[in-house]
Design a protein around this motif. Structure first.
Motif, short mmCIF file in Angstrom:
data_model
loop_
_atom_site.label_atom_id
_atom_site.label_comp_id
_atom_site.label_asym_id
_atom_site.label_seq_id
_atom_site.Cartn_x
_atom_site.Cartn_y
_atom_site.Cartn_z
N GLU A 102 0.78 -1.15 -0.11
CA GLU A 102 -0.11 -0.01 -0.11
C GLU A 102 0.73 1.16 0.23
OE1 GLU A 102 -2.48 -0.47 3.37
OE2 GLU A 102 -3.60 -2.10 2.48
N ALA A 103 1.96 1.24 0.65
CA ALA A 103 2.89 2.47 0.83
C ALA A 103 3.49 2.62 -0.52
CB ALA A 103 3.87 2.20 1.92
N TRP A 104 3.83 1.52 -1.15
CA TRP A 104 4.59 1.68 -2.51
C TRP A 104 3.56 2.25 -3.50
CZ3 TRP A 104 9.67 -0.37 -3.75
CH2 TRP A 104 9.91 -0.21 -5.22
N GLN A 105 2.45 1.77 -3.54
CA GLN A 105 1.13 2.17 -4.36
C GLN A 105 1.02 3.56 -4.31
OE1 GLN A 105 -0.41 0.11 -6.61
NE2 GLN A 105 -1.44 1.94 -7.47
N ARG A 106 1.22 4.10 -3.07
CA ARG A 106 0.99 5.76 -2.66
C ARG A 106 2.36 6.45 -3.12
NH1 ARG A 106 -0.42 3.90 2.47
NH2 ARG A 106 1.53 4.91 3.24
N GLY A 107 3.36 5.70 -3.29
CA GLY A 107 4.71 6.31 -3.99
C GLY A 107 5.40 6.96 -2.54
N ASP A 108 5.11 6.24 -1.30
CA ASP A 108 5.72 6.88 -0.28
C ASP A 108 6.68 5.66 0.27
OD1 ASP A 108 6.21 7.66 2.18
OD2 ASP A 108 4.33 7.83 3.07
N MET A 109 7.89 5.88 -0.25
CA MET A 109 9.14 4.72 -0.01
C MET A 109 9.46 4.99 1.39
SD MET A 109 8.96 3.39 -2.79
CE MET A 109 8.14 3.63 -4.46
N GLN A 110 9.39 6.06 1.91
CA GLN A 110 9.74 6.10 3.46
C GLN A 110 8.91 5.21 4.20
OE1 GLN A 110 12.36 7.59 4.44
NE2 GLN A 110 12.01 7.18 6.66
N ALA A 111 7.74 5.27 3.98
CA ALA A 111 6.54 4.26 4.90
C ALA A 111 6.80 3.02 4.34
CB ALA A 111 5.39 4.95 4.54
N ALA A 112 7.05 2.68 3.21
CA ALA A 112 7.36 1.61 2.73
C ALA A 112 8.45 0.75 3.44
CB ALA A 112 7.60 1.26 1.42
N TRP A 113 9.69 1.70 3.68
CA TRP A 113 10.84 1.10 4.35
C TRP A 113 10.46 1.05 5.74
CZ3 TRP A 113 13.17 3.56 8.58
CH2 TRP A 113 14.45 3.25 8.78
N HIS A 114 9.83 1.68 6.43
CA HIS A 114 9.53 1.72 7.92
C HIS A 114 8.74 0.49 8.10
CE1 HIS A 114 8.40 3.19 11.77
NE2 HIS A 114 7.10 2.68 11.64
#
Length: 295
Positions: A102-114
């Motif tokens: 879901e984070a990747w879909q939003r383009g939020d790589m920082q959240a994806a890493w977290h």
């Protein structure tokens, strides 16, 4: 019966994983708590850890053998079923991968890493890691986790019974949870010997369960690396067996930049599909061995 026992345990374990229930890591950490104290200068010793793993494996093997000698082998199957359910499983991964996707879909790589940082190797837990490297590291960690907690156990259970399955899974746990970190590399070296053959067998299975033509292009390179670890062999083989650049994010981003936000979820789905089909191949192969009377 070995096929039915394993298949039943596998299905129950998958169900438990989907609900994040019965985490076996808790039991291993409790068991290894006995090794939290060692004499100065003996932090890298492996004898205590191996003993804590070898004794349960030996006891389980002896119990099953005694049932066989007494003509009550059918009584051993419930025991093996329960032990396999505890040995297998990757609870918690489902929720982690959903949040990451879901984070990747939003383009939020920082959240994806977290969401996934605790699943990554120590050297890849930096917030400055590139999205491509982060995804490849996660993909490798996922494949190794599934291999070690399902395929490795299945292989040694079929080859040597529940005792060897416990021993193999125990070595995995020792490399991850043993209190003395200086001893973990030595456990990892022992584990590499236990993983060598089943990891190559799974690599071959990728060719059957995936894109055979693509797998053949990398098969020689993957299987000829005799000293390579399971993670490297599986990543190389899976990259050839998967289509759509599922394990080549850099190339995917160049060819399909407009679909970049969908890459993370699409890649993980492809990896999980390959692993699921590979387990189906193993189950079918086990059924053929049972029919042939070889196991």
């Amino acid at each position: 019966m070995i096929l039915l026992v394993f298949l039943a345990a596998y299905l129950v374990r998958r169900r438990l994983d989907s609900h994040d229930r019965l985490n076996p890591e808790t039991l291993w950490r409790w068991l290894f708590h006995q090794g939290r104290r060692v004499r100065a200068g003996h932090e890298a010793g492996v004898a205590v850890g191996l003993t804590l793993v070898f004794l349960p494996a030996l006891v389980a093997a002896l119990v099953v053998h005694l049932f066989d000698l007494s003509g009550l082998s059918v009584m051993a199957y419930p025991l093996e079923f329960v032990l396999l359910v505890f040995l297998m499983g990757i609870p918690g991964w489902g929720a982690t991968l959903r949040a990451y996707r879901e984070a990747w879909q939003r383009g939020d790589m920082q959240a994806a890493w977290h969401h996934i940082k605790d699943r990554l190797p120590a050297e890849h837990r930096s917030t400055a890691i590139a999205p491509e490297a982060m995804h490849l590291s996660l993909s490798r960690a996922l494949m190794v986790a599934v291999f070690q907690r399902f395929f490795l156990i299945a292989f040694w259970y079929v080859v040597g019974g529940i005792g060897l399955a416990i021993l193999a899974r125990g070595l995995v746990a020792l490399t991850e949870h043993w209190p003395q970190s200086s001893a973990r590399p030595r456990f990892a070296r022992l584990l590499s010997w236990v993983e060598w053959l089943p990891s190559r067998l799974l690599s071959l299975t990728f060719g059957i369960a995936g894109d055979l033509a693509g797998w053949l292009r990398v098969a020689g390179q993957a299987l000829s690396r005799l000293g390579s670890g399971a993670g490297e062999v599986l990543m190389l083989s899976a990259n050839g067996a998967l289509t759509g650049y599922a394990l080549d994010p850099a190339r995917f981003s160049r060819i399909h930049p407009e679909e970049w936000t969908a890459f993370g979820g699409r890649s993980l789905s492809a990896i999980r599909g390959l692993l699921n089909r590979s387990m189906l191949v193993w189950v079918c192969a086990l059924a053929l061995l049972v029919i042939a009377g070889m196991v």
